[in-house]
Design a protein around this motif. Structure first.
Motif, PDB file in Angstrom:
ATOM      1  N   GLU A   1      10.850  13.737  -6.395  1.00 16.88           N
ATOM      2  CA  GLU A   1      10.776  12.417  -5.774  1.00 16.88           C
ATOM      3  C   GLU A   1       9.463  12.290  -5.016  1.00 16.88           C
ATOM      4  O   GLU A   1       8.929  13.266  -4.488  1.00 16.88           O
ATOM      5  CB  GLU A   1      11.951  12.219  -4.807  1.00 16.88           C
ATOM      6  N   HIS A   2       8.934  11.085  -4.955  1.00 18.39           N
ATOM      7  CA  HIS A   2       7.768  10.826  -4.120  1.00 18.39           C
ATOM      8  C   HIS A   2       8.137  11.050  -2.660  1.00 18.39           C
ATOM      9  O   HIS A   2       9.228  10.705  -2.216  1.00 18.39           O
ATOM     10  CB  HIS A   2       7.282   9.379  -4.283  1.00 18.39           C
ATOM     11  N   VAL A   3       7.236  11.617  -1.895  1.00 23.15           N
ATOM     12  CA  VAL A   3       7.483  11.852  -0.472  1.00 23.15           C
ATOM     13  C   VAL A   3       6.368  11.204   0.331  1.00 23.15           C
ATOM     14  O   VAL A   3       5.213  11.578   0.213  1.00 23.15           O
ATOM     15  CB  VAL A   3       7.542  13.363  -0.157  1.00 23.15           C
ATOM     16  N   LEU A   4       6.705  10.208   1.095  1.00 24.94           N
ATOM     17  CA  LEU A   4       5.766   9.575   2.010  1.00 24.94           C
ATOM     18  C   LEU A   4       6.437   9.523   3.369  1.00 24.94           C
ATOM     19  O   LEU A   4       7.481   8.886   3.531  1.00 24.94           O
ATOM     20  CB  LEU A   4       5.403   8.160   1.540  1.00 24.94           C
ATOM     21  N   THR A   5       5.872  10.197   4.344  1.00 23.57           N
ATOM     22  CA  THR A   5       6.522  10.309   5.640  1.00 23.57           C
ATOM     23  C   THR A   5       5.823   9.454   6.683  1.00 23.57           C
ATOM     24  O   THR A   5       4.667   9.079   6.540  1.00 23.57           O
ATOM     25  CB  THR A   5       6.527  11.768   6.124  1.00 23.57           C
ATOM     26  N   ASP A   6       6.527   9.162   7.750  1.00 24.49           N
ATOM     27  CA  ASP A   6       5.964   8.448   8.876  1.00 24.49           C
ATOM     28  C   ASP A   6       5.449   9.445   9.910  1.00 24.49           C
ATOM     29  O   ASP A   6       5.945  10.562  10.008  1.00 24.49           O
ATOM     30  CB  ASP A   6       7.018   7.551   9.531  1.00 24.49           C
TER      31      ASP A   6
ATOM     32  N   ASP B   1       3.196   0.033  12.366  1.00 21.75           N
ATOM     33  CA  ASP B   1       2.367   0.629  11.327  1.00 21.75           C
ATOM     34  C   ASP B   1       1.914  -0.467  10.356  1.00 21.75           C
ATOM     35  O   ASP B   1       2.728  -1.072   9.663  1.00 21.75           O
ATOM     36  CB  ASP B   1       3.190   1.698  10.595  1.00 21.75           C
ATOM     37  N   LEU B   2       0.603  -0.728  10.305  1.00 27.26           N
ATOM     38  CA  LEU B   2       0.108  -1.788   9.422  1.00 27.26           C
ATOM     39  C   LEU B   2       0.302  -1.455   7.944  1.00 27.26           C
ATOM     40  O   LEU B   2       0.376  -2.357   7.111  1.00 27.26           O
ATOM     41  CB  LEU B   2      -1.372  -2.049   9.690  1.00 27.26           C
ATOM     42  N   SER B   3       0.391  -0.175   7.605  1.00 26.29           N
ATOM     43  CA  SER B   3       0.607   0.169   6.200  1.00 26.29           C
ATOM     44  C   SER B   3       2.005  -0.203   5.733  1.00 26.29           C
ATOM     45  O   SER B   3       2.266  -0.245   4.526  1.00 26.29           O
ATOM     46  CB  SER B   3       0.356   1.662   5.963  1.00 26.29           C
ATOM     47  N   SER B   4       2.898  -0.471   6.669  1.00 23.37           N
ATOM     48  CA  SER B   4       4.251  -0.907   6.320  1.00 23.37           C
ATOM     49  C   SER B   4       4.505  -2.351   6.733  1.00 23.37           C
ATOM     50  O   SER B   4       5.651  -2.782   6.814  1.00 23.37           O
ATOM     51  CB  SER B   4       5.281   0.007   7.001  1.00 23.37           C
ATOM     52  N   ALA B   5       3.421  -3.089   6.981  1.00 24.05           N
ATOM     53  CA  ALA B   5       3.568  -4.432   7.547  1.00 24.05           C
ATOM     54  C   ALA B   5       3.055  -5.518   6.620  1.00 24.05           C
ATOM     55  O   ALA B   5       2.542  -6.540   7.071  1.00 24.05           O
ATOM     56  CB  ALA B   5       2.828  -4.504   8.885  1.00 24.05           C
ATOM     57  N   GLY B   6       3.202  -5.320   5.328  1.00 21.81           N
ATOM     58  CA  GLY B   6       2.787  -6.367   4.403  1.00 21.81           C
ATOM     59  C   GLY B   6       1.786  -5.878   3.388  1.00 21.81           C
ATOM     60  O   GLY B   6       1.249  -4.768   3.469  1.00 21.81           O
ATOM     61  N   GLU B   7       1.528  -6.719   2.411  1.00 19.33           N
ATOM     62  CA  GLU B   7       0.652  -6.351   1.313  1.00 19.33           C
ATOM     63  C   GLU B   7      -0.810  -6.282   1.749  1.00 19.33           C
ATOM     64  O   GLU B   7      -1.232  -6.952   2.696  1.00 19.33           O
ATOM     65  CB  GLU B   7       0.801  -7.353   0.176  1.00 19.33           C
ATOM     66  N   VAL B   8      -1.571  -5.464   1.023  1.00 18.22           N
ATOM     67  CA  VAL B   8      -3.004  -5.306   1.232  1.00 18.22           C
ATOM     68  C   VAL B   8      -3.689  -5.631  -0.087  1.00 18.22           C
ATOM     69  O   VAL B   8      -3.215  -5.253  -1.167  1.00 18.22           O
ATOM     70  CB  VAL B   8      -3.358  -3.875   1.680  1.00 18.22           C
ATOM     71  N   THR B   9      -4.803  -6.348  -0.019  1.00 18.78           N
ATOM     72  CA  THR B   9      -5.603  -6.627  -1.206  1.00 18.78           C
ATOM     73  C   THR B   9      -6.780  -5.668  -1.250  1.00 18.78           C
ATOM     74  O   THR B   9      -7.556  -5.570  -0.288  1.00 18.78           O
ATOM     75  CB  THR B   9      -6.115  -8.074  -1.207  1.00 18.78           C
ATOM     76  N   TYR B  10      -6.886  -4.933  -2.353  1.00 19.21           N
ATOM     77  CA  TYR B  10      -7.963  -3.962  -2.568  1.00 19.21           C
ATOM     78  C   TYR B  10      -8.926  -4.510  -3.620  1.00 19.21           C
ATOM     79  O   TYR B  10      -8.516  -5.133  -4.590  1.00 19.21           O
ATOM     80  CB  TYR B  10      -7.416  -2.642  -3.115  1.00 19.21           C
TER      81      TYR B  10
ATOM     82  N   VAL C   1      -1.294  -4.417 -16.902  1.00 21.97           N
ATOM     83  CA  VAL C   1      -1.722  -3.330 -17.791  1.00 21.97           C
ATOM     84  C   VAL C   1      -1.358  -1.991 -17.154  1.00 21.97           C
ATOM     85  O   VAL C   1      -0.935  -1.916 -16.002  1.00 21.97           O
ATOM     86  CB  VAL C   1      -3.240  -3.388 -18.078  1.00 21.97           C
ATOM     87  N   ALA C   2      -1.538  -0.923 -17.924  1.00 22.96           N
ATOM     88  CA  ALA C   2      -1.192   0.418 -17.465  1.00 22.96           C
ATOM     89  C   ALA C   2      -1.829   0.716 -16.113  1.00 22.96           C
ATOM     90  O   ALA C   2      -2.989   0.377 -15.864  1.00 22.96           O
ATOM     91  CB  ALA C   2      -1.634   1.448 -18.497  1.00 22.96           C
ATOM     92  N   ALA C   3      -1.070   1.371 -15.244  1.00 22.72           N
ATOM     93  CA  ALA C   3      -1.523   1.654 -13.878  1.00 22.72           C
ATOM     94  C   ALA C   3      -2.129   3.047 -13.787  1.00 22.72           C
ATOM     95  O   ALA C   3      -1.590   4.013 -14.343  1.00 22.72           O
ATOM     96  CB  ALA C   3      -0.349   1.543 -12.906  1.00 22.72           C
ATOM     97  N   LYS C   4      -3.241   3.147 -13.072  1.00 23.79           N
ATOM     98  CA  LYS C   4      -3.815   4.464 -12.796  1.00 23.79           C
ATOM     99  C   LYS C   4      -2.827   5.283 -11.963  1.00 23.79           C
ATOM    100  O   LYS C   4      -2.217   4.764 -11.026  1.00 23.79           O
ATOM    101  CB  LYS C   4      -5.134   4.322 -12.040  1.00 23.79           C
ATOM    102  N   ALA C   5      -2.664   6.558 -12.311  1.00 26.66           N
ATOM    103  CA  ALA C   5      -1.728   7.418 -11.590  1.00 26.66           C
ATOM    104  C   ALA C   5      -2.367   7.917 -10.298  1.00 26.66           C
ATOM    105  O   ALA C   5      -3.535   8.311 -10.293  1.00 26.66           O
ATOM    106  CB  ALA C   5      -1.317   8.596 -12.461  1.00 26.66           C
ATOM    107  N   PRO C   6      -1.632   7.924  -9.196  1.00 23.28           N
ATOM    108  CA  PRO C   6      -2.190   8.335  -7.913  1.00 23.28           C
ATOM    109  C   PRO C   6      -2.345   9.844  -7.782  1.00 23.28           C
ATOM    110  O   PRO C   6      -1.821  10.615  -8.592  1.00 23.28           O
ATOM    111  CB  PRO C   6      -1.173   7.804  -6.896  1.00 23.28           C
TER     112      PRO C   6
ATOM    113  N   PRO D   1       0.806  -1.230   0.000  1.00 22.76           N
ATOM    114  CA  PRO D   1       0.000   0.000   0.000  1.00 22.76           C
ATOM    115  C   PRO D   1       0.834   1.271   0.000  1.00 22.76           C
ATOM    116  O   PRO D   1       0.328   2.338  -0.344  1.00 22.76           O
ATOM    117  CB  PRO D   1      -0.831  -0.124   1.282  1.00 22.76           C
ATOM    118  N   ARG D   2       2.100   1.185   0.377  1.00 16.03           N
ATOM    119  CA  ARG D   2       2.955   2.364   0.399  1.00 16.03           C
ATOM    120  C   ARG D   2       3.701   2.574  -0.916  1.00 16.03           C
ATOM    121  O   ARG D   2       4.515   3.491  -1.029  1.00 16.03           O
ATOM    122  CB  ARG D   2       3.960   2.267   1.548  1.00 16.03           C
ATOM    123  N   ASP D   3       3.417   1.743  -1.899  1.00 17.29           N
ATOM    124  CA  ASP D   3       4.009   1.937  -3.217  1.00 17.29           C
ATOM    125  C   ASP D   3       3.537   3.277  -3.766  1.00 17.29           C
ATOM    126  O   ASP D   3       2.337   3.475  -3.993  1.00 17.29           O
ATOM    127  CB  ASP D   3       3.570   0.800  -4.140  1.00 17.29           C
ATOM    128  N   PRO D   4       4.436   4.220  -4.008  1.00 16.09           N
ATOM    129  CA  PRO D   4       4.004   5.556  -4.422  1.00 16.09           C
ATOM    130  C   PRO D   4       3.383   5.582  -5.810  1.00 16.09           C
ATOM    131  O   PRO D   4       2.761   6.575  -6.187  1.00 16.09           O
ATOM    132  CB  PRO D   4       5.295   6.380  -4.387  1.00 16.09           C
TER     133      PRO D   4
END
Length: 765
Positions: A230-235, A92-101, A694-699, A38-41
């Motif tokens: 650069e992508h910026v994702l902070t804790d 932090d669960l967002s950094s604790a493994g993959e999430v299925t959406y 396939v092509a990824a939607k941009a965040p 989930p933290r993949d920018p």
């Protein structure tokens, strides 16, 4: 793919209720389950709406962001979870493994496995109010009892206004207080409030002053928003000792200052071996604290049936868009018959994009407008902005679905004066933002689409700013002359008025000068219907001269155009906007050799397997920006739609249909497996982010800043009606059907044209 050609015949036919049996359910348009970090920018989580409020699922199993309405905003990341077992430290669960959406029209479902536990979260926006509801189920398949501690974060960002300055100002400005078990966040500048309530007792609460997420800090050092970054994702508050101590001890100290920037809520769930526990979370927006609290409590009361009722409400709205429930829309969309699933998928998800952008304060009621995109988030335009450029792209299909609203939107655009902004605000009606060069073309094109689909010629004589609509359109058709030099070409200024993030696409560009050719000829046709032949002849004459001037920008043998600079230099720019705009707006001026060169350029440098480059990777400007929509990294949501239309127009049918995916390989239609069409997608070929191949939607975070849902996604439904089915209503004349042969069967039932339903039948040639 069947290879026999087909013929099509249009006939008047009474509305056929039985045709609705051909409709897929809204539920069946769900995206695929997508498992990701989930933290993949480069990951763009899916979005939700209830046609007034909207949000986007967050970068974690429980969080969400962009919660907003046209009136109220709580757009920071909320609900970020930190978890621990047996009183041990929390992570932090967002950094604790993959999430299925997985996205559905009515909800987003997420799942994560963590330390032997299974978390499943369903996120819903109820039809009765502006609220984010998370329904959490935690199951314990193991053989030991588990005591689960959770900290959930809430930002103090509730506000009744949206800031559009750059960089965006810090949205965290609400007062914080706890009223019983309900957390209240009250705007310091109005009575607006958020209320967060839960179905389980709070085990603790505390407020903190440090930044809770990367939503603001991502912009702190930004100068030019369109430059590569650069992508910026902070804790959260990594240097705050109170926060570090709370995580280590699995306990909050209870300090809750009214000025806290964010609040942590402590929840504890006890899980028996093989058992599970449920939790309902409601975050409601209101004009004041009492309204927000009442809405949050209603969400909790209805939590057991909320998923089913919201799903059923979306099914009813979906069928209403095709005529099942008169009153919700002033028209209806046609029912598609087609033997190719990728074509059906493009059509139906395109139609759903229109419904997702419908805005009505009362669920199921008539639309107030169709907004350009959502949700609102830092660095993107607010919920209330409606852009003529984007609306132009779906003016035909909106004139089928909701002609009365399309008419009102057109009058609002013309009343606002489109030379004073890039959009209008749906609340004030006034122009906002920087003027866009496309606006004259957008005004003429929208009016043309509306009048030819509805037959409402009286619209041209409506009064706008003391003149008729037709007179205002004449002004739009002639406006370019104020910007033109001796060569007749309009100088549209800098990148800010054009594509924003392509620094070389400036001044005298081919696209909108070609659009001026089309504008002149189209408004001339309207003038002839009104008996104003002399003015029509003048516009037609200048359009012909302008077409010749546009061709002076063409680079022979290359297939693309240059931009003429004030000093006379012709700067080559390999952009898709010139490709399809010139082909569609002045095809008669192009030689067969030029057409083939342009198509060859597109196929060689822009088209990819499942999407495209807006700007060729070979263009020198590709190094100037990281924006996905207009640069080489990908393309805006409708650039493939326009390019498909150009391929079909020029006889490249096989290339067009294979690009859609009718040959069984991945194609354009497969991007819809990520949910509704968003603002932009990566190009999807080697070196590019992909989702499911396939092509990824941009965040929507920086540097992409692309909306998860955009109104122009409806262009794909319009493409099926106009370019594949061949429906061509003539301005002031009959409805024609294009004679193009396609190797597929495609028909339309309940096609509403000029107040009467029609059937377009497809048969073997």
């Amino acid at each position: 793919m069947p290879r026999s050609t087909t013929t099509r015949r249009l006939r008047r036919a009474a509305f056929d209720p039985g045709a609705l049996d051909l409709l897929p359910s809204a539920e069946s348009l769900a995206g695929d389950p997508i498992t990701t970090d989930p933290r993949d920018p480069d990951w763009a989580p899916p979005a939700l709406t209830n046609q007034w409020a909207g949000l986007v699922a967050g970068r974690g199993v429980f969080s969400y962001a962009g919660l907003s309405t046209p009136d109220l905003y709580a757009a920071s990341e909320h609900g970020r979870l930190f978890a621990g077992l047996g009183g041990g430290p929390l992570e932090d669960l967002s950094s604790a493994g993959e999430v299925t959406y997985r996205w559905y029209p009515s909800r987003v479902e997420r799942g994560q496995e963590w330390r032997g536990l299974r978390l499943h979260v369903t996120t819903v926006i109820p039809t009765f109010g502006a609220a984010a509801v998370n329904l959490l189920n935690v199951s314990n398949p193991g053989g030991e009892r588990a005591s689960l501690d959770l900290f959930a974060l809430v930002a103090a960002d509730t506000a009744a206004s949206w800031d559009t300055s750059w960089p965006p100002r810090d949205p965290v400005r609400a007062r914080v207080r706890l009223e019983g078990e309900t957390l209240l966040l009250e705007d310091r500048e109005s009575a607006a409030a958020s209320a967060v309530a839960l179905s389980v007792p709070l085990a603790g609460v505390a407020g903190f002053d440090r930044q809770a997420s990367g939503w603001v800090s991502a912009f702190e050092a930004v100068g030019d928003p369109f430059a590569p970054q650069e992508h910026v994702l902070t804790d959260p508050a990594p240097d705050d000792p109170r926060w570090r101590e709370a995580l280590a001890a699995a306990r909050l100290d209870g300090r809750l200052d009214p000025g806290s920037r964010w609040v942590a809520l402590h929840l504890r769930l006890e899980l028996e071996p093989g058992g599970s526990a449920d939790l309902a979370w409601a975050h409601a927006l209101g004009a004041d604290a009492a309204e927000a609290t009442a809405l949050a409590r209603r969400c909790l009361r209805e939590a057991p049936v909320l998923v089913e009722r919201t799903r059923d409400a979306w099914e009813e709205e979906w069928r209403a868009a095709f005529g099942a429930s008169p009153g919700r829309f002033s028209g209806h969309l046609p029912v598609l018959e087609c033997d190719e699933e990728p074509v059906r998928r493009l059509y139906h998800v395109g139609a759903l994009n229109l419904l997702y952008c419908k805005r009505t304060p009362a669920w199921g009621g008539p639309a107030e407008t169709y907004v350009t995109g959502f949700p609102s988030s830092l660095g993107t335009f607010p919920h209330t902005w409606v852009f003529p450029w984007d609306t132009m792209m779906v003016a035909g299909v909106l004139s089928l679905l909701d002609p009365a609203v399309m008419r009102r939107m057109l009058l609002a655009f013309l009343e606002a004066d489109l030379h004073r902004g890039c959009a209008i605000d749906l609340r004030s009606g006034g122009p906002v933002g920087t003027w866009y060069a496309v606006n004259d073309h957008a005004a003429v094109h929208m009016a043309w689409q509306y009048v030819r689909y509805t037959g409402d010629l009286a619209f041209l004589h409506e009064a706008v700013r003391g003149r008729s609509v037709l007179d205002v359109l004449v002004e739009h058709a002639r406006y370019y002359r104020r910007l033109a030099g001796d060569d007749g070409l309009a100088d549209y200024g800098t990148a800010a008025n054009l594509l924003e993030c392509v620094s070389s696409y400036t001044h005298k560009v081919a696209s909108f000068n070609a659009a001026n050719v089309w504008n002149g000829r189209t408004v001339a046709a309207m003038l002839r219907l009104a008996g104003r032949d002399e003015e029509a002849g003048e516009l037609e004459g200048t359009a012909g001269a302008l077409a010749s001037a546009v061709l002076e920008l063409y680079l022979p043998g290359e297939g693309y155009f240059g931009c003429r600079q004030p000093d006379g230099e012709l700067v080559p720019v390999r952009h898709c906007l010139d490709f399809f705009t010139v082909l569609q707006c002045m095809p008669d001026a192009l030689s067969p050799e030029q057409v083939e060169e342009m198509v060859a350029f597109f196929l060689r440098e822009l088209k990819t397997r499942t999407w495209m480059h807006a700007l060729s990777p070979l263009d020198p400007d590709a190094a100037s920006s990281s924006r996905t929509d207009h640069q080489d990294e990908g393309a805006y949501t409708t650039w493939p739609a326009y390019s498909l239309e150009a391929l079909l127009q020029t006889g490249h049918v096989r290339e067009a249909l294979e690009w859609v995916g009718t040959d069984g390989a991945p194609g354009l239609a497969d991007v819809t497996r990520q949910g509704p069409f968003g603002q932009a997608y990566t190009h999807g070929d080697a070196g590019s982010p992909t989702v499911g191949g396939v092509a990824a939607k941009a965040p929507m975070e920086f540097p992409h800043i692309e909306k998860p849902v955009l109104l122009p996604g409806g262009r794909y439904a319009q493409l099926v009606v106009e370019s594949l089915a061949g429906v061509r209503p003539a301005l002031g004349g009959e409805v024609e059907v294009a004679g193009r042969d396609l190797p597929l069967r495609l028909g339309l039932k309940n096609l509403l044209l000029r107040g009467e339903d029609h059937a377009l039948e497809s048969g073997a040639a």
